[in-house]
Design a protein around this motif. Sequence first.
Motif, PDB file in Angstrom:
ATOM      1  N   SER A 217       0.834  -1.217   0.000  1.00 48.22           N
ATOM      2  CA  SER A 217       0.000   0.000   0.000  1.00 48.22           C
ATOM      3  C   SER A 217       0.858   1.253   0.000  1.00 48.22           C
ATOM      4  O   SER A 217       0.664   2.164  -0.817  1.00 48.22           O
ATOM      5  CB  SER A 217      -0.928   0.007   1.220  1.00 48.22           C
ATOM      6  OG  SER A 217      -1.814  -1.099   1.195  1.00 48.22           O
ATOM      7  N   PHE A 218       1.831   1.328   0.906  1.00 48.13           N
ATOM      8  CA  PHE A 218       2.647   2.537   1.016  1.00 48.13           C
ATOM      9  C   PHE A 218       3.675   2.663  -0.105  1.00 48.13           C
ATOM     10  O   PHE A 218       4.202   3.752  -0.333  1.00 48.13           O
ATOM     11  CB  PHE A 218       3.306   2.596   2.395  1.00 48.13           C
ATOM     12  CG  PHE A 218       2.357   2.965   3.500  1.00 48.13           C
ATOM     13  CD1 PHE A 218       2.091   4.290   3.787  1.00 48.13           C
ATOM     14  CD2 PHE A 218       1.699   1.984   4.228  1.00 48.13           C
ATOM     15  CE1 PHE A 218       1.200   4.644   4.797  1.00 48.13           C
ATOM     16  CE2 PHE A 218       0.810   2.321   5.240  1.00 48.13           C
ATOM     17  CZ  PHE A 218       0.554   3.651   5.519  1.00 48.13           C
ATOM     18  N   SER A 219       3.917   1.576  -0.797  1.00 47.26           N
ATOM     19  CA  SER A 219       4.804   1.641  -1.969  1.00 47.26           C
ATOM     20  C   SER A 219       4.187   2.439  -3.105  1.00 47.26           C
ATOM     21  O   SER A 219       4.889   2.858  -4.037  1.00 47.26           O
ATOM     22  CB  SER A 219       5.141   0.226  -2.453  1.00 47.26           C
ATOM     23  OG  SER A 219       5.860  -0.486  -1.473  1.00 47.26           O
ATOM     24  N   LYS A 220       2.876   2.655  -3.044  1.00 45.99           N
ATOM     25  CA  LYS A 220       2.169   3.402  -4.087  1.00 45.99           C
ATOM     26  C   LYS A 220       2.313   4.917  -3.943  1.00 45.99           C
ATOM     27  O   LYS A 220       1.895   5.665  -4.835  1.00 45.99           O
ATOM     28  CB  LYS A 220       0.683   3.035  -4.072  1.00 45.99           C
ATOM     29  CG  LYS A 220       0.404   1.562  -4.372  1.00 45.99           C
ATOM     30  CD  LYS A 220      -1.077   1.249  -4.241  1.00 45.99           C
ATOM     31  CE  LYS A 220      -1.367  -0.230  -4.454  1.00 45.99           C
ATOM     32  NZ  LYS A 220      -2.806  -0.549  -4.261  1.00 45.99           N
ATOM     33  N   LEU A 221       2.887   5.375  -2.839  1.00 40.11           N
ATOM     34  CA  LEU A 221       3.054   6.810  -2.641  1.00 40.11           C
ATOM     35  C   LEU A 221       3.971   7.392  -3.712  1.00 40.11           C
ATOM     36  O   LEU A 221       4.993   6.797  -4.065  1.00 40.11           O
ATOM     37  CB  LEU A 221       3.623   7.096  -1.254  1.00 40.11           C
ATOM     38  CG  LEU A 221       2.676   6.860  -0.072  1.00 40.11           C
ATOM     39  CD1 LEU A 221       3.437   6.914   1.239  1.00 40.11           C
ATOM     40  CD2 LEU A 221       1.536   7.868  -0.089  1.00 40.11           C
TER      41      LEU A 221
END
Length: 406
Positions: A217-221
Motif C-alpha cells: 500500500s505505502f509503496s504506491k506513494l
Amino acid sequence: MPRWFIPLLILSVLFFVLEIYAFQAIKTLTKNKLIRYGWLLFSVVAYGYFLYTMFTYDRGNGQTREFQWAVGILLIALIPKIFMIIALLSEDVFRILQKGVSLFSSETKPLAGRRKFMSQIALGLAAIPFASLLYGIFKGKYNYKVLKYQLTFKDLPEAFDGFTISHITDIHSGSFDNKEKIEYAVDLINQQKSDILFFTGDIVNNFASEMDEWIPSFSKLEAPMGKYSILGNHDYGDYSDWKTPEAKAKNFEAVKEIHPKIGFDLLLNENRYIEKDGQKIALIGVENWGKGFNQAGDLQKASEGVNKEDFKILLSHDPSHWENKVKQNDFNYHLTLSGHTHGLQFGIEIPGFIKWSPAKYVYKQWAGLYEEFGRYVNVNRGFGYHAFPGRVGIWPEITVIELKKG
C-alpha cells in the motif's frame, strides 16, 4: 510489595468513588433494575477487561490491538462519568450552600425535583463524550484531513517559488485494522500532487513485522522530486521487552530496511541537497531527539556539509527538539517538520474559535503550524493512532505546504 501496587490501589479507590457517585444519578432517574444493573455490569466488564489485559499481556509482544481495545473500552466507561460528576458536584455544592443559608432563614426550602433535573443534565453531558468516543473508535481514526499552508521566505531560492511539500508522520502500522481505509489515505496523499513527500517517524509501534502487510500500500506513494523519511521514538523498539540485545538490534535494522522498500530515502543524522533549475535547498534529517528520553538525534552531525546561508528544511520527529535545540539555533533552520504528539488523539478544534487538547499541557507545540524568530515548525497530528484505538476531535492529518519567495 511491587512499586506499582500503591498507585494502583489509589486509582482503584478513586474509580470506586467515581462509580458510586455516578450511579446515584441512575438511581435517581430510573427504578428499572435492568438499566441499573446493566450500567453496573458494563463498568465491571470495562475495568475487569482492562485489569485482565494489563496483568496477562506479554510486554515482549509490544502494544497489541487487544491492549488498545482494553484502553478504549475503559475510556468509554470512565470519561462520560467524569462529565456527569461535574454536573452532580455543582448540585451538591448548591445543596450545601442552601443548607447553610437555611440555618439562618426559615424561608429557605429545598427545590423540589432539583436532584432529578440535575441527574438528567449529568446524563446528557455524559452522552456527548460517550458518542464521541464511539465515533472516534469506529470512524474518527480514519477521518483523514488535508491541511494546507503557504509559507513565505525572503531567502527562498527563486526556482523553489511555488514548491509543494506533503508531510505525513506517525504511521504506527501495528495499529491498523482496515486496508480499504489505508488505501484511501494513500490515494488522498497522491491526489495532492506535491513535488516532494516527507515522513517524520514512527512507522511501527514496536516490530518491523507490523509493516509487512502494508508495504504494498505505502509503496504506491508518489512524489516526483523524491520521498524522504526519518525515525521516530517507537522505531527503536524501546517499548518492548526483548529476550536479548541482539534481537532488539536485529529488529531495529529491519525497521530501517522498511523505508527503502516503500521508496523512501531514510536520513540518519544526515542531509541531502534538492536541486531545481540550477538552485538548491538543503534537506536535513535527524534521528529521534526527545526532551527527557531517546536523544539519538545529532543536529550538528546531520548538518555537516550544509552552508549556513542555504535554505534548510529539517525533519525531526519530536517537536520538543525544535523548542529546545532548533528554533534559536544560529544555523537558521527555516522550516522544521515534526509529529509525535498525535494531539493525544483527543481534543476540540473549531478553526478560528477553539483549539484544545490535553497535549497542550505536555508540549508547547502540539498540533499545527508555529512560528518564532522567523522560523517555522509544523507539528502534524499523525497518520495513524496508538494506545487509544481511535481519534476524537483530533483527526489524522496530511499536511501540504507551499513555499513562496517573499
